[in-house]
Design a protein around this motif. Structure first.
Motif, mmCIF file in Angstrom:
data_model
loop_
_atom_site.group_PDB
_atom_site.id
_atom_site.type_symbol
_atom_site.label_atom_id
_atom_site.label_comp_id
_atom_site.label_asym_id
_atom_site.label_seq_id
_atom_site.Cartn_x
_atom_site.Cartn_y
_atom_site.Cartn_z
ATOM 1 N N ARG A 1 -33.789 8.268 -31.708
ATOM 2 C CA ARG A 1 -34.556 7.559 -32.740
ATOM 3 C C ARG A 1 -36.016 7.991 -32.724
ATOM 4 N NH1 ARG A 1 -32.305 2.260 -34.437
ATOM 5 N NH2 ARG A 1 -34.433 1.638 -34.821
ATOM 6 N N LYS A 2 -36.550 8.252 -31.546
ATOM 7 C CA LYS A 2 -37.964 8.623 -31.422
ATOM 8 C C LYS A 2 -38.247 10.010 -31.964
ATOM 9 C CE LYS A 2 -39.231 5.686 -27.563
ATOM 10 N NZ LYS A 2 -39.621 5.622 -26.175
ATOM 11 N N GLY A 3 -37.368 10.951 -31.728
ATOM 12 C CA GLY A 3 -37.698 12.324 -32.050
ATOM 13 C C GLY A 3 -36.975 12.942 -33.225
ATOM 14 N N ARG A 4 -36.021 12.232 -33.832
ATOM 15 C CA ARG A 4 -35.196 12.871 -34.847
ATOM 16 C C ARG A 4 -34.965 11.929 -36.028
ATOM 17 N NH1 ARG A 4 -30.128 14.922 -31.607
ATOM 18 N NH2 ARG A 4 -29.748 16.126 -33.472
ATOM 19 N N ALA A 5 -35.688 12.150 -37.091
ATOM 20 C CA ALA A 5 -35.504 11.349 -38.301
ATOM 21 C C ALA A 5 -34.176 11.720 -38.959
ATOM 22 C CB ALA A 5 -36.646 11.595 -39.279
ATOM 23 N N LEU A 6 -33.577 10.760 -39.622
ATOM 24 C CA LEU A 6 -32.312 10.992 -40.318
ATOM 25 C C LEU A 6 -32.525 11.841 -41.562
ATOM 26 C CD1 LEU A 6 -30.913 7.381 -40.033
ATOM 27 C CD2 LEU A 6 -30.109 9.387 -38.776
ATOM 28 N N ILE A 7 -31.554 12.695 -41.855
ATOM 29 C CA ILE A 7 -31.607 13.518 -43.063
ATOM 30 C C ILE A 7 -31.328 12.625 -44.273
ATOM 31 C CG2 ILE A 7 -30.591 15.470 -44.299
ATOM 32 C CD1 ILE A 7 -29.722 16.592 -41.557
ATOM 33 N N ASP A 8 -32.097 12.834 -45.323
ATOM 34 C CA ASP A 8 -31.859 12.094 -46.570
ATOM 35 C C ASP A 8 -32.076 12.976 -47.805
ATOM 36 O OD1 ASP A 8 -34.602 12.368 -46.659
ATOM 37 O OD2 ASP A 8 -35.029 10.224 -46.611
ATOM 38 N N ARG A 9 -32.208 14.279 -47.602
ATOM 39 C CA ARG A 9 -32.507 15.187 -48.713
ATOM 40 C C ARG A 9 -31.294 15.367 -49.627
ATOM 41 N NH1 ARG A 9 -29.941 19.813 -47.667
ATOM 42 N NH2 ARG A 9 -29.569 20.372 -45.495
ATOM 43 N N ASP A 10 -31.582 15.843 -50.823
ATOM 44 C CA ASP A 10 -30.558 16.167 -51.817
ATOM 45 C C ASP A 10 -29.723 14.969 -52.246
ATOM 46 O OD1 ASP A 10 -31.296 18.904 -51.827
ATOM 47 O OD2 ASP A 10 -30.071 19.244 -50.047
ATOM 48 N N ALA A 11 -30.272 13.795 -52.099
ATOM 49 C CA ALA A 11 -29.573 12.601 -52.577
ATOM 50 C C ALA A 11 -29.831 12.449 -54.071
ATOM 51 C CB ALA A 11 -30.065 11.362 -51.839
ATOM 52 N N ASP A 12 -28.781 12.207 -54.814
ATOM 53 C CA ASP A 12 -28.969 11.863 -56.226
ATOM 54 C C ASP A 12 -29.470 10.437 -56.343
ATOM 55 O OD1 ASP A 12 -28.065 14.354 -57.392
ATOM 56 O OD2 ASP A 12 -26.074 13.794 -56.645
ATOM 57 N N ARG A 13 -29.029 9.612 -55.416
ATOM 58 C CA ARG A 13 -29.523 8.234 -55.301
ATOM 59 C C ARG A 13 -29.629 7.927 -53.823
ATOM 60 N NH1 ARG A 13 -26.021 4.500 -58.732
ATOM 61 N NH2 ARG A 13 -27.538 3.004 -58.017
ATOM 62 N N LEU A 14 -30.657 7.179 -53.455
ATOM 63 C CA LEU A 14 -30.928 6.887 -52.052
ATOM 64 C C LEU A 14 -31.185 5.401 -51.875
ATOM 65 C CD1 LEU A 14 -31.580 7.870 -49.125
ATOM 66 C CD2 LEU A 14 -33.947 8.202 -49.911
ATOM 67 N N LEU A 15 -30.495 4.803 -50.915
ATOM 68 C CA LEU A 15 -30.693 3.408 -50.551
ATOM 69 C C LEU A 15 -30.981 3.346 -49.060
ATOM 70 C CD1 LEU A 15 -30.484 0.314 -51.147
ATOM 71 C CD2 LEU A 15 -28.037 0.519 -50.588
ATOM 72 N N ARG A 16 -32.075 2.701 -48.692
ATOM 73 C CA ARG A 16 -32.388 2.448 -47.281
ATOM 74 C C ARG A 16 -32.115 0.966 -47.047
ATOM 75 N NH1 ARG A 16 -34.838 6.721 -45.054
ATOM 76 N NH2 ARG A 16 -35.732 8.232 -46.484
ATOM 77 N N LEU A 17 -31.288 0.692 -46.051
ATOM 78 C CA LEU A 17 -30.854 -0.683 -45.825
ATOM 79 C C LEU A 17 -30.963 -1.031 -44.348
ATOM 80 C CD1 LEU A 17 -29.571 -3.211 -47.140
ATOM 81 C CD2 LEU A 17 -27.327 -2.168 -46.706
ATOM 82 N N ASP A 18 -31.812 -2.010 -44.036
ATOM 83 C CA ASP A 18 -31.927 -2.518 -42.673
ATOM 84 C C ASP A 18 -30.841 -3.573 -42.495
ATOM 85 O OD1 ASP A 18 -32.546 -3.955 -40.326
ATOM 86 O OD2 ASP A 18 -34.695 -3.615 -40.580
ATOM 87 N N VAL A 19 -29.915 -3.316 -41.575
ATOM 88 C CA VAL A 19 -28.765 -4.195 -41.383
ATOM 89 C C VAL A 19 -28.894 -5.050 -40.126
ATOM 90 C CG1 VAL A 19 -27.215 -2.730 -42.721
ATOM 91 C CG2 VAL A 19 -27.422 -2.358 -40.255
ATOM 92 N N THR A 20 -30.107 -5.163 -39.586
ATOM 93 C CA THR A 20 -30.318 -5.910 -38.349
ATOM 94 C C THR A 20 -29.684 -7.295 -38.408
ATOM 95 O OG1 THR A 20 -32.374 -4.728 -37.898
ATOM 96 C CG2 THR A 20 -32.046 -6.818 -36.745
ATOM 97 N N GLY A 21 -29.976 -8.050 -39.438
ATOM 98 C CA GLY A 21 -29.473 -9.420 -39.528
ATOM 99 C C GLY A 21 -28.382 -9.603 -40.563
ATOM 100 N N LEU A 22 -27.794 -8.511 -41.032
ATOM 101 C CA LEU A 22 -26.793 -8.604 -42.094
ATOM 102 C C LEU A 22 -25.377 -8.506 -41.538
ATOM 103 C CD1 LEU A 22 -28.305 -6.217 -44.814
ATOM 104 C CD2 LEU A 22 -28.715 -8.669 -44.475
ATOM 105 N N SER A 23 -24.467 -9.237 -42.146
ATOM 106 C CA SER A 23 -23.058 -9.050 -41.823
ATOM 107 C C SER A 23 -22.587 -7.761 -42.481
ATOM 108 C CB SER A 23 -22.230 -10.226 -42.342
ATOM 109 O OG SER A 23 -22.199 -10.201 -43.767
ATOM 110 N N ALA A 24 -21.512 -7.211 -41.973
ATOM 111 C CA ALA A 24 -20.941 -6.001 -42.575
ATOM 112 C C ALA A 24 -20.518 -6.284 -44.012
ATOM 113 C CB ALA A 24 -19.756 -5.508 -41.751
ATOM 114 N N GLN A 25 -20.014 -7.473 -44.267
ATOM 115 C CA GLN A 25 -19.587 -7.837 -45.620
ATOM 116 C C GLN A 25 -20.773 -7.861 -46.587
ATOM 117 O OE1 GLN A 25 -18.939 -9.647 -42.834
ATOM 118 N NE2 GLN A 25 -16.736 -9.373 -42.566
#
Length: 180
Positions: free
Chosen positions: A141-165
């Protein structure tokens, strides 16, 4: 449609992917469905390991291309920037979306580090050769950001307190459903 969920290990890709597939009537191709063949029959990170993953991925993606265009496909992965392996695999997903003539809908999941550390230690992860070391995740997590390039649509979602549903419902509805 193609929904590509990318996040660090232990955040909830598979759990949310399963919920999403059920909700939208899609097919889920989890990264471990491809990788576990290589884990079972080769030495991790050996040339044979990478060749096996490439061959498994090629077969799986060929089968995805044979699905009706109306069948949603959900992919789960952990691909980080600066990794030639991650970039190669990401390019293959982008190519799959283009060959399928559908949008590359990217969902980047995150959660707080302490929650990620708690989740990754779950004993249920052992059966799929999933990592369980919180220190490994923290280092990545410290040294490697997630790839998100070439997305036609992009959603960033923090699921810390969310149920999977709830997370799956959010993805299914974002903002008016993933682009076809």
């Amino acid at each position: 449609m193609l929904v590509h969920i990318n996040s660090y290990p232990g955040v909830g890709k598979l759990t949310i992917g399963r919920e999403l597939a059920d909700r939208i009537g899609g097919k889920l191709l989890d990264n471990h469905s491809i990788y576990n063949i290589a884990f079972a029959v080769t030495e991790f990170r050996s040339p044979a390991f990478y060749d096996t993953v490439r061959e498994s991925r090629a077969l799986a993606y060929q089968r995805v291309l044979e699905l009706p265009s109306t069948t949603p496909v959900i992919l789960t992965n952990w691909y980080s920037q600066g990794s030639s392996w991650g970039e190669e695999n990401w390019d293959e997903v982008v190519s799959l979306a283009r060959k399928r003539n559908c949008a590359h809908n990217v969902v980047i999941l995150s959660c707080l580090p302490e929650e990620n550390a708690r989740r990754i230690q779950d004993a249920g992860r052992d059966g799929m050769h999933k990592p369980r070391d919180p220190a490994m995740v923290e280092a990545n997590r410290k040294g490697r950001a997630l790839i998100d390039r070439d997305a036609d649509r992009l959603l960033r979602l923090d699921v810390t307190g969310l149920s999977a549903q709830f997370a799956a419902a959010t993805i299914a509805d974002w903002p008016s459903g993933p682009a076809p």
